[in-house]
Design an enzyme around this catalytic site. Structure first.
Site, PDB file in Angstrom:
ATOM      1  N   TYR A   1      -6.326  -1.711  26.943  1.00  0.00           N
ATOM      2  CA  TYR A   1      -7.130  -2.795  27.524  1.00  0.00           C
ATOM      3  C   TYR A   1      -6.990  -2.782  29.045  1.00  0.00           C
ATOM      4  O   TYR A   1      -7.975  -2.771  29.793  1.00  0.00           O
ATOM      5  CB  TYR A   1      -6.692  -4.153  26.948  1.00  0.00           C
ATOM      6  CG  TYR A   1      -7.026  -5.311  27.853  1.00  0.00           C
ATOM      7  CD1 TYR A   1      -8.341  -5.769  27.958  1.00  0.00           C
ATOM      8  CD2 TYR A   1      -6.047  -5.933  28.634  1.00  0.00           C
ATOM      9  CE1 TYR A   1      -8.656  -6.817  28.818  1.00  0.00           C
ATOM     10  CE2 TYR A   1      -6.352  -6.976  29.488  1.00  0.00           C
ATOM     11  CZ  TYR A   1      -7.658  -7.413  29.577  1.00  0.00           C
ATOM     12  OH  TYR A   1      -7.960  -8.431  30.437  1.00  0.00           O
TER      13      TYR A   1
ATOM     14  N   SER B   1      -8.155  -7.888  35.989  1.00  0.00           N
ATOM     15  CA  SER B   1      -6.998  -8.603  35.462  1.00  0.00           C
ATOM     16  C   SER B   1      -5.734  -8.206  36.218  1.00  0.00           C
ATOM     17  O   SER B   1      -5.612  -7.061  36.690  1.00  0.00           O
ATOM     18  CB  SER B   1      -6.834  -8.238  33.981  1.00  0.00           C
ATOM     19  OG  SER B   1      -5.553  -8.613  33.522  1.00  0.00           O
TER      20      SER B   1
ATOM     21  N   LYS C   1      -9.682  -1.841  32.402  1.00  0.00           N
ATOM     22  CA  LYS C   1      -9.906  -2.648  33.615  1.00  0.00           C
ATOM     23  C   LYS C   1      -9.683  -1.784  34.860  1.00  0.00           C
ATOM     24  O   LYS C   1     -10.473  -1.821  35.796  1.00  0.00           O
ATOM     25  CB  LYS C   1      -8.971  -3.864  33.641  1.00  0.00           C
ATOM     26  CG  LYS C   1      -9.281  -4.912  32.574  1.00  0.00           C
ATOM     27  CD  LYS C   1     -10.591  -5.618  32.859  1.00  0.00           C
ATOM     28  CE  LYS C   1     -10.943  -6.657  31.802  1.00  0.00           C
ATOM     29  NZ  LYS C   1     -12.330  -7.124  31.891  1.00  0.00           N
TER      30      LYS C   1
HETATM   31  N1  UFG Z   1       4.565 -16.004  24.736  1.00  0.00           N
HETATM   32  C1  UFG Z   1       5.459 -16.536  23.811  1.00  0.00           C
HETATM   33  N2  UFG Z   1       4.983 -16.806  22.568  1.00  0.00           N
HETATM   34  C2  UFG Z   1       3.698 -16.586  22.183  1.00  0.00           C
HETATM   35  C3  UFG Z   1       2.813 -16.038  23.136  1.00  0.00           C
HETATM   36  C4  UFG Z   1       3.286 -15.750  24.397  1.00  0.00           C
HETATM   37  O1  UFG Z   1       6.641 -16.748  24.101  1.00  0.00           O
HETATM   38  O2  UFG Z   1       3.340 -16.849  21.034  1.00  0.00           O
HETATM   39  C5  UFG Z   1       5.061 -15.731  26.091  1.00  0.00           C
HETATM   40  C6  UFG Z   1       4.975 -14.280  26.493  1.00  0.00           C
HETATM   41  O3  UFG Z   1       6.142 -13.591  26.109  1.00  0.00           O
HETATM   42  C7  UFG Z   1       4.799 -14.396  28.017  1.00  0.00           C
HETATM   43  C8  UFG Z   1       4.016 -15.688  28.194  1.00  0.00           C
HETATM   44  O4  UFG Z   1       4.216 -16.425  27.001  1.00  0.00           O
HETATM   45  O5  UFG Z   1       6.055 -14.551  28.635  1.00  0.00           O
HETATM   46  C9  UFG Z   1       2.528 -15.490  28.397  1.00  0.00           C
HETATM   47  O6  UFG Z   1       2.022 -14.669  27.366  1.00  0.00           O
HETATM   48  P1  UFG Z   1       0.444 -14.490  27.113  1.00  0.00           P
HETATM   49  O7  UFG Z   1       0.268 -13.632  25.909  1.00  0.00           O
HETATM   50  O8  UFG Z   1      -0.221 -15.809  27.101  1.00  0.00           O
HETATM   51  O9  UFG Z   1      -0.057 -13.760  28.436  1.00  0.00           O
HETATM   52  P2  UFG Z   1       0.382 -12.367  29.061  1.00  0.00           P
HETATM   53  O10 UFG Z   1       0.919 -12.671  30.416  1.00  0.00           O
HETATM   54  O11 UFG Z   1       1.210 -11.564  28.163  1.00  0.00           O
HETATM   55  O12 UFG Z   1      -1.024 -11.635  29.125  1.00  0.00           O
HETATM   56  C10 UFG Z   1      -2.062 -12.159  29.916  1.00  0.00           C
HETATM   57  C11 UFG Z   1      -3.419 -11.841  29.298  1.00  0.00           C
HETATM   58  C12 UFG Z   1      -3.721 -10.386  29.353  1.00  0.00           C
HETATM   59  C13 UFG Z   1      -3.501  -9.847  30.710  1.00  0.00           C
HETATM   60  C14 UFG Z   1      -2.094 -10.202  31.195  1.00  0.00           C
HETATM   61  C15 UFG Z   1      -1.770  -9.722  32.576  1.00  0.00           C
HETATM   62  O13 UFG Z   1      -3.464 -12.248  27.967  1.00  0.00           O
HETATM   63  O14 UFG Z   1      -5.081 -10.201  29.042  1.00  0.00           O
HETATM   64  O15 UFG Z   1      -1.946 -11.622  31.176  1.00  0.00           O
HETATM   65  O16 UFG Z   1      -2.563 -10.331  33.491  1.00  0.00           O
HETATM   66  F1  UFG Z   1      -3.630  -8.522  30.687  1.00  0.00           F
END
Ligand code: UFG
Length: 332
Positions: free
Chosen positions: A148, A124, A152
């Site tokens: 998590y 990841s 990885k």
């Molecule tokens: N976000 C919101 N509201 C929500 C959910 C997310 O505004 O309800 C925003 C977050 O703040 C972020 C973006 O949307 O800016 C993406 O968030 P995600 O939770 O979809 O994804 P992340 O980038 O935080 O995390 C993902 C994967 C993880 C991995 C990470 C880094 O879920 O498993 O990318 O690669 F570790």
């Protein structure tokens, strides 16, 4: 060529099984269904019109896994199985270390025993932590911010040590950015239990009126519109990257890491607005506090995967938003 896919009923695993079957590979799925459903196997078969071997087995179970390797002539393995919720890993770290490390160690031991030494590992972009600059190349320093992510990174390190001790291994470490979307058929897609943590599954539930509104975590980041920027990649493109990785480990020995992303960054607001436009549906949202642990922006340099694997993502953000919604409409 026969490929064993651990976690083959999951979101990325199921799409990869489809691409493998369509590419003429035989597929053996090992999945304990802890976060997926068995009917995914039938759906994979319906899409491809091909048969899949399925074993409901926990990859941590040496005896059962050993039996599978005795029965099937496995040529290569793609290892997806593992726990993957960031927040849960913070509250249950030992469960994460136990499961994700044990399953990988058991898999490697069984593979070694049967002299199967071609492995594609599902890593990841989380292993880059908060990057100092963008785009992220594979040689950036690695550090993690939650258990998590640490599992990885630890597994990447274990696999590097394994290769050092035995140069017959061929291993590809695939560092995924943010996979979204679903197969065009609408038969397989992302189906998290309970309230989703990730952006796209949450948007989809709001559009579908299962949740009242989306919370956007912060609009004061130093990004184009203040909301977080990520590299969203269509899960079918991501799945195709695995076929290229299987080709690579089939022909060359060694261990190497590859970013699988599009190289483009989209903000949360861009995603929400695109989703509303292409699906002609409303997604009410409010701006709330930043989510602890989130970074401002993250996107990949895809040059290495492009050059060495001959892979490039092709599907655009419109397609990702359409396909994600189509899957939910289809499965209402
Ligand atoms: N976000 C919101 N509201 C929500 C959910 C997310 O505004 O309800 C925003 C977050 O703040 C972020 C973006 O949307 O800016 C993406 O968030 P995600 O939770 O979809 O994804 P992340 O980038 O935080 O995390 C993902 C994967 C993880 C991995 C990470 C880094 O879920 O498993 O990318 O690669 F570790």
């Amino acid at each position: 060529m026969k490929v064993l896919v651990t976690g083959g009923c999951g979101f990325i695993g199921s799409h990869t099984c489809v691409e493998l079957l369509e590419g003429g590979y035989e597929v053996v799925i090992v999945d304990n269904l802890s976060n997926s459903k068995k009917d995914v196997v039938n759906k994979i078969e319906t899409i491809t019109n091909k048969k899949v071997k399925f074993y409901e087995v926990n990859v941590c179970d040496f005896k059962e896994l050993d039996k599978i390797f005795e029965t099937e002539q496995i040529d290569a393995v793609i290892h997806f199985a593992g726990y993957k919720a960031v927040g849960e890993s913070v509250s249950k770290p030992i469960m994460y270390y136990r499961n994700n490390l044990d399953s990988t160690l058991t898999l490697i031991e069984v593979m070694s025993k049967h002299n199967v030494k071609r492995l594609v590992f599902s890593s990841s972009a989380t292993v880059y932590g908060d990057p100092e600059k963008l785009p992220i190349t594979e040689d950036f320093p690695l550090h993690t911010t939650n258990p998590y992510g640490t599992t990885k990174l630890m597994i990447e390190m274990i696999l590097r040590d394994l290769y050092k001790s035995d140069n017959e291994w061929s291993i590809a470490l695939l560092r995924y950015f943010n996979p979204i979307g679903a197969h065009k058929s609408g038969l397989i897609g992302e189906n998290p239990n309970g309230i989703p943590n990730n952006l796209m599954p949450y948007i989809v539930k709001v559009a579908n009126k299962e949740l009242p509104q989306l919370s956007i975590f912060g609009n004061d980041y130093v990004t184009k519109d203040g909301t977080g920027v990520r590299d969203y990649i269509h899960v079918v493109d991501l799945a195709k990257g695995h076929i290229k990785a299987i080709e690579k480990v089939s022909k060359d020995r060694g261990i190497d890491a590859y970013n699988l992303g599009t190289g483009k960054g989209y903000s949360v607001l861009e995603i929400v607005n695109t989703f509303m436009k292409v699906n002609n549906v409303d997604v009410p949202y409010k701006i709330v506090e930043r989510r602890p642990g989130d970074i401002a922006a993250c996107y990949a340099s895809t040059e290495k995967a492009n050059k060495i694997l001959g892979w490039k993502a092709e599907l655009e953000i419109d397609e990702m938003c359409k396909d994600a919604y189509n899957y939910v409409i289809n499965n209402k």
